[in-house]
Design a protein around this motif. Structure first.
Motif, PDB file in Angstrom:
ATOM      1  N   ILE A   1      37.563  37.744  33.445  1.00  0.00           N
ATOM      2  CA  ILE A   1      38.758  37.263  34.156  1.00  0.00           C
ATOM      3  C   ILE A   1      38.740  35.739  34.199  1.00  0.00           C
TER       4      ILE A   1
ATOM      5  N   THR B   1      43.480  39.426  45.610  1.00  0.00           N
ATOM      6  CA  THR B   1      43.524  39.955  44.252  1.00  0.00           C
ATOM      7  C   THR B   1      44.003  41.397  44.308  1.00  0.00           C
TER       8      THR B   1
ATOM      9  N   THR C   1      43.181  43.559  38.479  1.00  0.00           N
ATOM     10  CA  THR C   1      42.660  42.797  37.355  1.00  0.00           C
ATOM     11  C   THR C   1      42.936  43.584  36.080  1.00  0.00           C
TER      12      THR C   1
ATOM     13  N   ALA D   1      43.742  38.125  36.565  1.00  0.00           N
ATOM     14  CA  ALA D   1      43.873  38.743  37.884  1.00  0.00           C
ATOM     15  C   ALA D   1      45.270  38.503  38.429  1.00  0.00           C
TER      16      ALA D   1
END
Length: 299
Positions: free
Chosen positions: A189, A118, A121, A111
């Motif tokens: 992630i 964020t 990603t 990410a």
């Protein structure tokens, strides 16, 4: 872990390693001639798995190569000194190694974060061996310098990091790996790539000769997907030079890669920017200028 002047970030990065659910590892911190308190911060962390290797400043590629040579393990996981691993990053990598022993490079999703936000990603489309690396990389990165684990013996085949490249040295390595060995990946992630960290190499404008894009192998233009992969990055680099007034550098990097990019493709520079990049910029601007007033720009 290459370390150069990351005193604000290094402690949290190391703690993210020490919190791993897999505990059998060595952490090599390559002090690349730090001039701030970074080395002292590392030295104050009491853990027998941490080993500091001191060397004169030579750049991130030189530091990574030093770490690879010093490493005692059969597998080498890379981590930049300002990024963070999730606690089960090594566990995830270990499972990939068990499930896909034919591969020599392993990676998780990651990410891109600015503070707690964020922005994007990235990662492989699905778990398993990546069958079309350059095709997937064109739509978005599947690995970065904090999400990969490489079999040490693979470096004997693909070579070490090019210490003459000062920007994009990791992309140069991924391309060489993709041409020579299999890559196993998971879209999970497990890494935070921290855009706000200090002393980021990507913010420094480099001469064309110091870019990975100046060292594209001549055979790359023979493969359609590989050519397309390089062309997108060439467009972005030329556009960056033009925006910052480096017209001579823009011409140099474009002229040096006619066969890879095709001269007429430079007429479509803005088209090389993807929608996800614009979305990231909007998020950053919203956070910077409006703070918590999310209702001004919903979604």
């Amino acid at each position: 872990m290459p370390l150069f002047n990351k005193e604000k970030s290094i402690k949290n990065t190391i703690l993210s390693v020490l919190k791993q659910t897999v505990t059998d590892f060595e952490l090599l911190v390559i002090n690349d001639g730090c001039t701030d308190k970074s080395r002292d911060i590392v030295a104050d962390i009491q853990d027998s798995r941490i080993r500091i290797v001191d060397k004169p400043n030579g750049g991130v590629s030189n530091a990574r190569n030093e770490g690879i040579r010093f490493a005692g393990g059969a597998y080498i996981a890379l981590l930049d000194a300002d990024d963070l691993w999730e606690p089960d990053f090594l566990e995830t990598i270990r499972q990939l190694i068990a499930d896909y022993p034919e591969a020599e490079c392993y990676t998780t999703g990651f990410a891109c974060k600015y503070e707690t936000e964020t922005l994007n990603t990235f990662g492989a489309k699905k778990r398993g061996i990546i069958p079309d690396f350059f095709k997937q990389m064109y739509t978005g990165p599947v690995m970065n310098s904090s999400s990969v684990c490489i079999k040490k013996s693979a470096f004997e085949e693909v070579g070490y990091f090019n210490s003459g490249i000062r920007r994009g040295e990791d992309y140069d390595m991924w391309a060489r790996i993709a041409r020579s060995v299999s890559i196993a990946a998971t879209p999970e992630i497990k890494v935070s790539y921290r855009l706000q960290a200090e002393n980021r190499a990507m913010v420094v404008l480099r001469k064309p000769q110091e870019l990975w894009l100046y060292h594209i192998p001549s055979e790359s233009y023979r493969d359609k997907d590989e050519k397309r992969f390089y062309r997108r990055f060439l467009h972005r680099q030329v556009l960056e030079y033009l925006i910052k007034g480096k017209f001579n550098w823009a011409w140099q990097i474009a002229a040096h890669n006619w066969k890879t990019a095709n001269w007429y493709s430079y007429f479509f520079l803005p088209a090389s920017l993807q929608s996800r990049q614009f979305a990231s910029w909007i998020k950053l601007l919203r956070k910077r200028f409006f703070g918590k007033k999310e209702w001004l720009f919903p979604g």
